[in-house]
Design an enzyme around this catalytic site. Sequence first.
Site, PDB file in Angstrom:
ATOM      1  N   ASP A 195      56.132  15.998  88.315  1.00  0.00           N
ATOM      2  CA  ASP A 195      55.731  16.009  89.751  1.00  0.00           C
ATOM      3  C   ASP A 195      55.359  14.759  90.265  1.00  0.00           C
ATOM      4  OD1 ASP A 195      53.268  16.925  88.672  1.00  0.00           O
ATOM      5  OD2 ASP A 195      52.717  17.972  90.457  1.00  0.00           O
ATOM      6  N   HIS A 222      52.433  13.820  84.562  1.00  0.00           N
ATOM      7  CA  HIS A 222      53.189  15.314  84.694  1.00  0.00           C
ATOM      8  C   HIS A 222      54.392  15.021  85.482  1.00  0.00           C
ATOM      9  CE1 HIS A 222      49.183  17.916  84.123  1.00  0.00           C
ATOM     10  NE2 HIS A 222      50.082  17.895  83.212  1.00  0.00           N
ATOM     11  N   ASP A 275      46.217  13.960  90.358  1.00  0.00           N
ATOM     12  CA  ASP A 275      45.462  15.193  90.095  1.00  0.00           C
ATOM     13  C   ASP A 275      44.037  15.078  89.590  1.00  0.00           C
ATOM     14  OD1 ASP A 275      47.963  15.714  91.442  1.00  0.00           O
ATOM     15  OD2 ASP A 275      48.465  16.807  89.628  1.00  0.00           O
TER      16      ASP A 275
END
Lengths: 304, 304
Positions: A66, A64, A211
């Site tokens: 980010d 991802h 995450d």
Amino acid sequence: MSFEVHILGSNSAAPAHGRHHTSQVLCIQDLQIMIDCGEATQLQMKKYGLKKNRLSHIFISHLHGDHFLGLIGLLSTMHLNGRKTDLYLYGPVGLSEIIQLHLKYANTRLSYKIHFKELQGEESELILDHPKISVYTIPLQHRIPCTGFLIKEKPKPKKLIKDRISELSVQHINTLKKGKDVVDDTGKVIYKNTDYTLPAKKSRSYAYCSDTKYNEDIIPLVDSVDLLYHEGTFLHENLERAEATYHTTAKQAAIFAQKAKVGKLLIGHFSNRYKDLSPILEEAKTEFDNTALAEEGKVFTIEE
Amino acid sequence: MSFEVHILGSNSAAPAHGRHHTSQVLCIQDLQIMIDCGEATQLQMKKYGLKKNRLSHIFISHLHGDHFLGLIGLLSTMHLNGRKTDLYLYGPVGLSEIIQLHLKYANTRLSYKIHFKELQGEESELILDHPKISVYTIPLQHRIPCTGFLIKEKPKPKKLIKDRISELSVQHINTLKKGKDVVDDTGKVIYKNTDYTLPAKKSRSYAYCSDTKYNEDIIPLVDSVDLLYHEGTFLHENLERAEATYHTTAKQAAIFAQKAKVGKLLIGHFSNRYKDLSPILEEAKTEFDNTALAEEGKVFTIEE
């Protein structure tokens, strides 16, 4: 010797409220390694006085944006700076392909070599066996393949009592450093270890879990680490949203930390919906008091 | 009506001296378009108060990282913001492939549609025929395929003299706006255009030439533009380096501007070797006085 975690960014999704995307630099003894590399990480390194060319290892948790959109720029700047030292890069399937495609269209051949290790992510594995540290993966549960990292210092040599060893040979000293007694051919103890040494300094440990949704299955992997970074994207009032997006609430992160008996918890990966982060911290502290917010610019030190 | 060039960054290669990589936002009438998108452009937009979701068109000159590594992050943030409006993207061969690869591994389907036009770059072509503006490519000479952009306002309607047209029909007014006389069936002039109108406001033009070596062949394409952005990466004392790396010196950029009879010159794409940029400006001004440095945060306005 140092064991520092420098937070360069810890905001999730889009940058907001002056907060940057995820990246951390760990200074462990004379090693400098990076975990994740969100957009503008190279600018954050400059802001906080960290040297790019001292980085030896970079670990990317998942693809991802980010968590890795600053990587190509960082690799490129190290190239422009004339780096010659090999770089060790760890990341999921696809990372190498993305880098190669960028380099192809930029018609760039890097001035240094990248050793890329593709992470499998389904089971914990030892991915770095370095004289100073070991790094293991932590399988996380996210919307795409995602890996956490456990960094453990290697056992340290016992500390010699200097004024007692001046007449000993190097061979005998090395035996004592390893925590063994020196014995003669018959097995008789000549130098008893505890007479010549003090206990070794403790081997410190750090775990990075981001995450991920809340997952107690990985608690044994991070059991009793000195410092745990765990995402706490949402307040617990947004538990449904956290579950739907494969994230964790601050309360869950703190329960996880408490169950894993860690020394200290860092919470990060803050949702844009929170300009003020103090409710996140307060919520976590109700479950696990020794919690801090992983705000950029902060440096967390694990003492020896 | 506005014609503004907002400079978000203009440093070459690696970011340095607090200067960011190349990106510009043009506010032309009610349009907002971007040229190039270096790393951290989305942060620069926020810093300077430009709304991401107002962007309708993005033009990428080439695939060196300092010109486009902020694009994936920007596209991603617009997606996270729930953008629904189509986006028009122009760039070289490879750009679409890179974006698709990023989206594939992020397992992301954007919330809006991107219309991608691949630039050929060998000859100037009309790539955008919009009611308000036309955009043409400018073939540049760089180490990899690279394209400049010429943005021209469409001819504007003549300005009506209000107190003279109150009794005229809409049909007749539209004829006058186009600069024509109103005639009857026999061809006899009923309303002479100049009696009812004032001259149309001028159609403004802006040309962007970066990165490129000095190349007089493209002067006819940018002849007499109101504002020219031309790279001036090096001082002329580094001409050899400029030529070897397919860049231009400040002096050359100014000679180019003077030969092209432009209204004003902006110099940018500064090499890291110059912390102080005033020698770049001074050098250019000796050849073309109406020159300014394209420093980030500055806004250059072309008056009507």
